[in-house]
Scaffold this active site. Sequence first.
Site, PDB file in Angstrom:
ATOM      1  N   TYR A  97      10.878   5.774  15.375  1.00  0.00           N
ATOM      2  CA  TYR A  97      10.421   5.867  13.896  1.00  0.00           C
ATOM      3  C   TYR A  97      11.655   6.993  13.685  1.00  0.00           C
ATOM      4  O   TYR A  97      12.762   6.810  12.667  1.00  0.00           O
ATOM      5  CB  TYR A  97       8.743   6.328  13.350  1.00  0.00           C
ATOM      6  CG  TYR A  97       8.634   6.543  12.141  1.00  0.00           C
ATOM      7  CD1 TYR A  97       8.420   4.732  11.451  1.00  0.00           C
ATOM      8  CD2 TYR A  97       9.429   7.378  10.965  1.00  0.00           C
ATOM      9  CE1 TYR A  97       7.876   5.148  10.238  1.00  0.00           C
ATOM     10  CE2 TYR A  97       8.742   6.941  10.002  1.00  0.00           C
ATOM     11  CZ  TYR A  97       8.336   5.653   9.947  1.00  0.00           C
ATOM     12  OH  TYR A  97       7.816   6.219   7.920  1.00  0.00           O
ATOM     13  N   SER A 156       0.722  -1.330  -0.384  1.00  0.00           N
ATOM     14  CA  SER A 156       0.035   0.276  -0.129  1.00  0.00           C
ATOM     15  C   SER A 156       1.019   1.195   0.216  1.00  0.00           C
ATOM     16  O   SER A 156       2.549   1.240  -0.100  1.00  0.00           O
ATOM     17  CB  SER A 156      -1.223   0.246   1.289  1.00  0.00           C
ATOM     18  OG  SER A 156      -0.350   0.540   2.008  1.00  0.00           O
ATOM     19  N   LYS A 186      14.588   5.938  11.345  1.00  0.00           N
ATOM     20  CA  LYS A 186      15.011   6.794  10.555  1.00  0.00           C
ATOM     21  C   LYS A 186      16.321   7.506   9.876  1.00  0.00           C
ATOM     22  O   LYS A 186      16.998   7.676   8.649  1.00  0.00           O
ATOM     23  CB  LYS A 186      13.672   7.546   9.907  1.00  0.00           C
ATOM     24  CG  LYS A 186      12.268   6.604   9.180  1.00  0.00           C
ATOM     25  CD  LYS A 186      12.345   5.588   8.318  1.00  0.00           C
ATOM     26  CE  LYS A 186      11.161   5.163   8.279  1.00  0.00           C
ATOM     27  NZ  LYS A 186      11.559   4.386   6.876  1.00  0.00           N
ATOM     28  N   SER A 204      12.595   9.206   5.735  1.00  0.00           N
ATOM     29  CA  SER A 204      11.805  10.198   6.604  1.00  0.00           C
ATOM     30  C   SER A 204      11.619  11.866   7.259  1.00  0.00           C
ATOM     31  O   SER A 204      13.397  11.616   7.323  1.00  0.00           O
ATOM     32  CB  SER A 204      10.396   9.961   7.739  1.00  0.00           C
ATOM     33  OG  SER A 204      10.509  11.185   8.624  1.00  0.00           O
ATOM     34  N   THR A 213      -0.519   7.748   3.697  1.00  0.00           N
ATOM     35  CA  THR A 213      -0.801   6.607   3.257  1.00  0.00           C
ATOM     36  C   THR A 213      -1.824   5.835   4.381  1.00  0.00           C
ATOM     37  O   THR A 213      -1.860   6.496   5.678  1.00  0.00           O
ATOM     38  CB  THR A 213       0.759   6.443   3.450  1.00  0.00           C
ATOM     39  OG1 THR A 213       1.124   6.065   5.157  1.00  0.00           O
ATOM     40  CG2 THR A 213       1.416   6.821   2.473  1.00  0.00           C
TER      41      THR A 213
END
Length: 324
Positions: A205, A52, A209, A179, A240
Amino acid sequence: MSVTSLIDTALDRSVVLGYGWPGLIVRRALPGWPDGPERMDGKVVLVTGAGSGVGLAAAIGFARLGASVRVLGRSRERAEEAAALTREQAGDDVDVRPVACDVSSLAALRDFTTRFLEQEDRLDVLVNNAGVMPDERQYSADGVELTFATHVLAPWVLIEELTPLLTRAAPSVVINVTSGGQYGQQLPAGDPESEDTSYNPKRFYARTKRAQVVLTEQWAERLREQGVHVHSMHPGWADTKGVRNWMPVFRAVTRPIIRTPAQGADTIVWLGSAHEATDSDGLFWHDRRPRPTTYTIGADDDPEEVRAELWEYVESVAHGERSA
């Protein structure tokens, strides 16, 4: 500095406009927007996290250019769904094949890469896009913190294991999808998996990254002579499934300017075919231009000893030489 560069830099530093769709639209209208992407007939592309969002959009983009695309999903069912969606958008005549692997598992990664090496003759583009943001601290089957296992360890293993195919297709390209959040984090000295840090999904996160960006630079140095060019990029703020599930408040606030997955994937697809990617190494890209990896306002650059520690730690865990 030209007017074009001034506008581009202002968009980048503004974050809000630069990371949303207005930044992409304005940049496309400025003089000097890079041409492409170019046709990729005969080339093989592997996209992880292709079920996705940005990963799926990238797979569709590559397929439309004529590439033979391998869409990797966590399970066979997810991979087959991704392949069907890619064909639906890119055309029934495209070559899109589902491949399955839980990239957070070292055993699954080894099984997958063994099969992939047997089945494929070359790999022109590897896109490491799979991502997670669990609400609570979780661990992989190997005892590795899950965000670290997915964002840091898995791309490292895939690059190492698939280097023979990448070298055979040289000049080839590896694209690590990171990111913009990495600007706010430094690598944790002496604690690669952040075990000594209270768990926060967004912090972990962003920190992993940041690790991706650093490892990209290190891989680029090691693989340059083999004709394998390793880069990182960030897609900006894209709408997303992950953003909707993990960051609903952020998504609601940014909804007026949030990018479509295809807009977020634009630079991935462009890098996969552009000569700019094979004429350079280890750069951090956004909207078809290299960007600084740190800013004055944000986290400082990582000390060389901490960067070296990260590589050594990931290598040791990947090779089973250290218990996570």
